[in-house]
Design a protein around this motif. Sequence first.
Motif, short mmCIF file in Angstrom:
data_model
loop_
_atom_site.label_atom_id
_atom_site.label_comp_id
_atom_site.label_asym_id
_atom_site.label_seq_id
_atom_site.Cartn_x
_atom_site.Cartn_y
_atom_site.Cartn_z
N HIS A 43 1.92 7.08 3.53
CA HIS A 43 1.52 8.47 3.65
C HIS A 43 2.65 9.27 4.26
O HIS A 43 3.34 8.79 5.16
N MET A 85 -4.19 -5.64 11.41
CA MET A 85 -5.19 -5.07 10.51
C MET A 85 -4.94 -5.54 9.10
O MET A 85 -3.79 -5.67 8.68
N HIS A 86 -6.04 -5.74 8.38
CA HIS A 86 -5.89 -5.99 6.95
C HIS A 86 -5.49 -4.68 6.27
O HIS A 86 -5.92 -3.62 6.67
N PRO A 87 -4.68 -4.76 5.24
CA PRO A 87 -4.28 -3.51 4.57
C PRO A 87 -5.51 -2.79 3.99
O PRO A 87 -6.44 -3.43 3.51
N PHE A 88 -5.49 -1.48 4.09
CA PHE A 88 -6.54 -0.67 3.46
C PHE A 88 -5.91 0.62 2.98
O PHE A 88 -4.81 0.98 3.39
N THR A 89 -6.62 1.31 2.11
CA THR A 89 -6.17 2.65 1.74
C THR A 89 -6.96 3.64 2.57
O THR A 89 -8.08 3.36 3.01
N LEU A 90 -6.37 4.80 2.81
CA LEU A 90 -7.04 5.82 3.61
C LEU A 90 -7.12 7.10 2.81
O LEU A 90 -6.12 7.60 2.34
N MET A 134 0.85 -1.20 0.00
CA MET A 134 0.00 0.00 0.00
C MET A 134 0.88 1.25 0.00
O MET A 134 1.96 1.25 0.58
N LEU A 168 -5.09 6.54 14.15
CA LEU A 168 -4.23 6.15 13.03
C LEU A 168 -3.12 7.19 12.86
O LEU A 168 -3.36 8.39 12.99
N ALA A 218 -3.97 -2.43 23.10
CA ALA A 218 -4.31 -2.03 21.73
C ALA A 218 -5.81 -1.90 21.51
O ALA A 218 -6.28 -1.96 20.39
N SER A 219 -6.56 -1.70 22.59
CA SER A 219 -8.00 -1.55 22.40
C SER A 219 -8.61 -0.42 23.23
O SER A 219 -9.82 -0.37 23.41
N VAL A 230 -10.93 1.66 14.91
CA VAL A 230 -9.55 1.14 14.97
C VAL A 230 -9.49 -0.14 15.80
O VAL A 230 -8.80 -1.09 15.46
N GLN A 231 -10.28 -0.15 16.88
CA GLN A 231 -10.31 -1.37 17.70
C GLN A 231 -10.81 -2.56 16.85
O GLN A 231 -10.24 -3.64 16.91
N VAL A 265 -1.71 8.34 10.29
CA VAL A 265 -2.00 9.31 9.22
C VAL A 265 -2.83 10.48 9.75
O VAL A 265 -2.71 11.62 9.29
N GLN A 305 -8.22 -3.64 14.36
CA GLN A 305 -7.12 -4.40 15.00
C GLN A 305 -7.52 -5.84 15.23
O GLN A 305 -6.69 -6.75 15.20
N CYS A 312 -3.13 4.10 20.68
CA CYS A 312 -3.42 2.84 19.99
C CYS A 312 -4.72 2.91 19.20
O CYS A 312 -5.02 2.02 18.41
N LEU A 313 -5.53 3.95 19.44
CA LEU A 313 -6.81 4.06 18.73
C LEU A 313 -6.80 5.18 17.69
O LEU A 313 -7.83 5.50 17.11
N PRO A 369 -1.25 3.17 6.10
CA PRO A 369 -2.55 3.56 6.65
C PRO A 369 -2.91 2.77 7.90
O PRO A 369 -3.55 3.29 8.80
N GLU A 370 -2.48 1.51 7.96
CA GLU A 370 -2.91 0.68 9.09
C GLU A 370 -1.97 0.75 10.29
O GLU A 370 -2.14 0.00 11.24
#
Lengths: 158, 332
Positions: free
Chosen positions: A4, B1-6, A1, A65, A43-44, B39-40, A67, B43, A62-63, A21-22
């Motif tokens: 950014h 996380m699975h890859p995604f675009t933002l 991906m 992103l 992480a939650s 985000v939770q 970016v 994850q 952790c919550l 992004p992730e």
Amino acid sequence: MAKHHVTTTINGDPVEFLCEPEQTLLDVLRDELGLTGSKEGCASGDCGACSVMVDDRLVCSCLVLGVEVDESTVETIEGMADGDKLHPLQQKFLEEAALQCGICTPGFLIAARALLVKNPDPTETEVRYWLAGNLCRCTGYDKIIRSVLDVASEMKRA
Amino acid sequence: MHPFTLDRPRDLAAALALRAQAGRNDAPAEYIAGGTDMVQLLQEYVRQPERLVSLAGLLDNRIEIGPQGLRLGVAATMAEVAADPAVVEQFPLISEALLNSASPQVRNQATMGGNLLQRTRCPYFRDVGYAACNKRAPGSGCAAIGGENRWHAVLGTSDDCIATNPSDLAVALVALDAAVEIRGAGGSRSLPLVDFHRLPAATPHIETVLEPGEVIAAITVPASSAARRSHYLKVRDRASFEFAVVSAAVALEMDGARIRQARIALGGVGTKPWRVPRVEAALAGASLEPQSLRQAAALAAENAHGRGHNDFKIELMQRAIVRAVEIAGARA
Ligand SMILES: Cc1cc2nc3c(=O)[nH]c(=O)nc-3n(C[C@H](O)[C@H](O)[C@H](O)COP(=O)(O)OP(=O)(O)OC[C@H]3O[C@@H](n4cnc5c(N)ncnc54)[C@H](O)[C@@H]3O)c2cc1C
Ligand code: SF4
Ligand code: FES
Ligand code: FES
């Protein structure tokens, strides 16, 4: 991906980084920028060990992103002491043994400082409720709460 | 996380266009606001969008109070709304519900819109290790029915899902007759919040009446004297930083020592924020005597249906109503 490009100010210094992004802000701080003071306990959003300030707001890194902090100001535990001079909360945590393993400590310090900025003269109940999002498995909380209250009353006298 | 675009679009129209084609809940493209729920779930691999569209900076965050009532821009954070002096004074129920939610960290980051759209805390929904969850994987079954269901709903359930809606804010807002302003590529509409969330029925994965791509833009709450004489009672497993086992939002208009009109909504017990009109009707004209409150509260249990571990909620919610009405009634 595609990565950014993110421009921020961290602990007063301009910082630019590339991130996926992730990646969370916590991932970026620890893995990309070597700022490992902020900890990952869950992480939650449940433990507060990753607490940092973003644009003067206390948040769980952790919550967030990575970016999303573009053009924001970030403050972490690494910026809390003034050179070799510990912040009064850091000093008090040492004196009163408000830490054991230390995993929760950076988060508690950042959260406690945010409280005292907002409310310099909190009651014990206010301290306990404000720090409800920070978990500690070692100290039983009392020493942490007492340290925060002691710093508040010393600040009042000063 | 699975890859995604933002994507971080420059204006709302661009965001609406990016999201519009993607379908309803758990679509390949999803919005992100404060991110505290999204985000939770990313994850934990519960949500796996290919693309996230950031709403940061695109929606109103103003808090306005006028003669008509309250208008909350949907990007306002939980902390901002909870601390707003006019909200505290005129709509204390909203402030109380928010201050009883989550932690300072989460309240500083989470938005009004994300709060109304947060997903259930059903532990099976949030753990992809369990295959059966109709909400997460339509048609896969429900691990909670016949499983650990202490946290689950007793009102509005179906044979396909018994998950509660976890928002405290929504319970307070539903009690106060709030409405949501919805914006989409085709224009705007407004509807009562009580009609916004859907019952699970046979499609628990479709949680609201939002059409693909639509956003919530604002929340409006009509002015009323009842909004001041109110109380949010949250019963939970620890004193702070925990979701409701049962909650009751009560707003009263009094006529001397008697209740003229009561507005009551329950949390922790319904598959959506749960208004109890029959209880309200029974309380109209009633005194605050425990006996009459108790009789009225019993009407909340009509059609309530426990699944074993959560049977206790049927009694607890009645007691919560009684207690919350007593506290609100005692307020000046
Ligand atoms: C540790 C923890 C404890 C918590 N405790 C409580 C509690 O006690 N009580 C309680 O009520 N809540 C609690 N919460 C939930 C919290 O309130 C929500 O996570 C938060 O309100 C979500 O807001 P957000 O802006 O972060 O949403 P996001 O995570 O960004 O989004 C959530 C969902 O809403 C959608 N969305 C967001 N804004 C819009 C919009 N304007 N239009 C359309 N779609 C939109 C997103 O696409 C996503 O699907 C807790 C959360 C955590 C992490
Ligand atoms: S109660 Fe609903 S959310 Fe929970 S496992 Fe069953 S279908 Fe999934
Ligand atoms: S690691 Fe962020 S709250 Fe626990
Ligand atoms: S000192 Fe070990 S978790 Fe707090």
